[in-house]
Design an enzyme around this catalytic site. Structure first.
Site, PDB file in Angstrom:
ATOM      1  N   ASN A   1       0.865  -1.181   0.000  1.00  0.00           N
ATOM      2  CA  ASN A   1       0.000   0.000   0.000  1.00  0.00           C
ATOM      3  C   ASN A   1       0.906   1.237   0.000  1.00  0.00           C
ATOM      4  OD1 ASN A   1      -1.794   2.058   0.550  1.00  0.00           O
ATOM      5  ND2 ASN A   1      -2.288   1.365   2.628  1.00  0.00           N
TER       6      ASN A   1
ATOM      7  N   GLU B   1      -5.218  -4.987  11.016  1.00  0.00           N
ATOM      8  CA  GLU B   1      -4.240  -3.911  11.161  1.00  0.00           C
ATOM      9  C   GLU B   1      -4.529  -3.113  12.435  1.00  0.00           C
ATOM     10  OE1 GLU B   1      -2.223  -2.676   7.261  1.00  0.00           O
ATOM     11  OE2 GLU B   1      -4.000  -1.454   7.515  1.00  0.00           O
TER      12      GLU B   1
ATOM     13  N   SER C   1       3.587  -2.066  10.522  1.00  0.00           N
ATOM     14  CA  SER C   1       5.038  -2.083  10.730  1.00  0.00           C
ATOM     15  C   SER C   1       5.691  -3.412  10.335  1.00  0.00           C
ATOM     16  CB  SER C   1       5.386  -1.721  12.177  1.00  0.00           C
ATOM     17  OG  SER C   1       4.925  -0.416  12.480  1.00  0.00           O
TER      18      SER C   1
ATOM     19  N   GLU D   1      -6.897   4.729   7.942  1.00  0.00           N
ATOM     20  CA  GLU D   1      -6.677   6.138   7.592  1.00  0.00           C
ATOM     21  C   GLU D   1      -7.887   6.709   6.857  1.00  0.00           C
ATOM     22  OE1 GLU D   1      -2.862   5.605   5.685  1.00  0.00           O
ATOM     23  OE2 GLU D   1      -1.995   5.135   7.649  1.00  0.00           O
TER      24      GLU D   1
ATOM     25  N   LYS E   1       0.112   4.212  -0.169  1.00  0.00           N
ATOM     26  CA  LYS E   1      -0.536   5.392   0.439  1.00  0.00           C
ATOM     27  C   LYS E   1      -0.344   6.607  -0.480  1.00  0.00           C
ATOM     28  CE  LYS E   1      -0.113   3.258   4.911  1.00  0.00           C
ATOM     29  NZ  LYS E   1      -0.105   3.393   6.343  1.00  0.00           N
TER      30      LYS E   1
ATOM     31  N   HIS F   1      -9.501   1.122   5.098  1.00  0.00           N
ATOM     32  CA  HIS F   1      -8.223   1.322   5.793  1.00  0.00           C
ATOM     33  C   HIS F   1      -8.460   2.303   6.947  1.00  0.00           C
ATOM     34  CE1 HIS F   1      -4.157   2.580   6.678  1.00  0.00           C
ATOM     35  NE2 HIS F   1      -3.748   1.481   6.072  1.00  0.00           N
TER      36      HIS F   1
ATOM     37  N   GLY G   1       2.548   2.247  10.958  1.00  0.00           N
ATOM     38  CA  GLY G   1       3.513   3.332  10.799  1.00  0.00           C
ATOM     39  C   GLY G   1       4.254   3.710  12.071  1.00  0.00           C
TER      40      GLY G   1
HETATM   41  P1  PGA Z   1       2.892   0.346   7.763  1.00  0.00           P
HETATM   42  O1  PGA Z   1       1.404   0.551   7.206  1.00  0.00           O
HETATM   43  O2  PGA Z   1       3.424  -0.916   7.156  1.00  0.00           O
HETATM   44  O3  PGA Z   1       3.656   1.575   7.302  1.00  0.00           O
HETATM   45  O4  PGA Z   1       2.792   0.259   9.243  1.00  0.00           O
HETATM   46  C1  PGA Z   1       0.532  -0.507   7.054  1.00  0.00           C
HETATM   47  C2  PGA Z   1      -0.774  -0.016   6.474  1.00  0.00           C
HETATM   48  O5  PGA Z   1      -1.249   1.035   6.902  1.00  0.00           O
HETATM   49  O6  PGA Z   1      -1.353  -0.644   5.566  1.00  0.00           O
END
Ligand code: PGA
Length: 256
Positions: free
Chosen positions: A12, A170, A216, A102, A14, A100, A176
């Site tokens: 992803n 997640e 992460s 976010e 983003k 997601h 992140g």
């Molecule tokens: P990350 O994000 O691997 O940077 O923690 C995962 C995600 O939000 O899909």
């Protein structure tokens, strides 16, 4: 891992990278490196505006599938700022990330997640439904939260379509942050999510849904999370922008 279903690694991107030329470069780099790897389903999900350049960079190699980070449930119409499934399919997009955290933070509800999943299935694509708790509590309330998210996402989804559904666990505190969930946490949650799906559809049908982990994931921890967490793959954010590391993650799920 599910019998006969390969593990799934989703990158992803983003809202990255910063230019169309950089996205094409990344797309080409993945094509080169992934063509030698088999037995793993790999999806790259760039921002929609870069789909065309990544689609071109990938060319007809199909060494990875294309994903979108979001899609509207309607086919077309007055939906300012949105992108429809037919538009995405024109660029050979076959996986859609739905709900997601976010996006949920911007107001995407469980009802909307469900509407999107139904539309994605109808379009013949696979929906990657993201679920996760904000924090863990000793009373185990986070489990009820995950159960509600899974159940609400699956409303009216027919059991014969479950192979078009992926659930990505997640936890928000792991996204992140560099603080991944432990393999034991991941294993517990994977079993729990499978139980919720089994309770709705029966065990045999539930086996069609891949349950992956995100938060992460890195080149360093992927192998351990895969082997001990017993997940069916990963949803990778930050590390998916670094070809070397992303490939390391892809390679880590070839054997358990
Ligand atoms: P990350 O994000 O691997 O940077 O923690 C995962 C995600 O939000 O899909």
């Amino acid at each position: 891992m599910k019998t006969g279903i390969p593990p799934l690694i989703v990158g992803n991107w983003k809202m990255n990278p910063q230019s169309v030329s950089l996205s094409a470069k990344l797309g080409a780099e993945f094509k080169k490196r992934l063509s030698a790897i088999s037995g793993v389903d790999v999806v790259v999900a760039p921002p929609s505006i870069y789909l065309e350049s990544v689609h071109r960079a990938r060319n007809s190699s199909k060494s990875y599938a294309l994903g979108a980070q979001n899609a509207h449930f309607a086919q077309l119409g007055a939906h300012t700022g949105e992108v429809s499934l037919p538009m995405l399919k024109d660029f050979d997009v076959s996986y859609i990330i739905i709900g997601h955290s976010e996006r949920r933070a911007l107001g995407e509800t469980d009802v909307l997640v469900n509407e999107k999943l139904l539309a994605v299935i109808k379009a013949g694509c696979t929906g990657i439904v993201c679920v996760g708790e904000l924090k863990r509590d000793h009373g185990g309330h986070y489990l009820s939260h995950i159960e509600a998210q899974v159940r609400k996402a699956l409303v009216k989804v027919s059991r014969t379509k479950l192979s078009q559904v992926v659930v990505a666990y997640e936890p928000l505190w792991a996204i992140g942050t560099g603080k991944n969930a432990t393999p034991a946490d991941i294993y517990e949650m994977k079993l729990f999510i499978e139980k919720v799906i089994s309770d709705i559809y029966g065990r045999n049908y539930a086996q069609k849904v891949r349950v992956i982990y995100g938060g992460s994931v890195s080149g360093k921890n992927a192998q351990e999370l895969f082997v001990d967490g017993m997940v069916d793959g990963f949803l990778v954010g930050g590390a998916s922008l670094h070809p070397e590391e992303f490939i390391q993650i892809v390679k880590s799920v070839r054997e358990r």
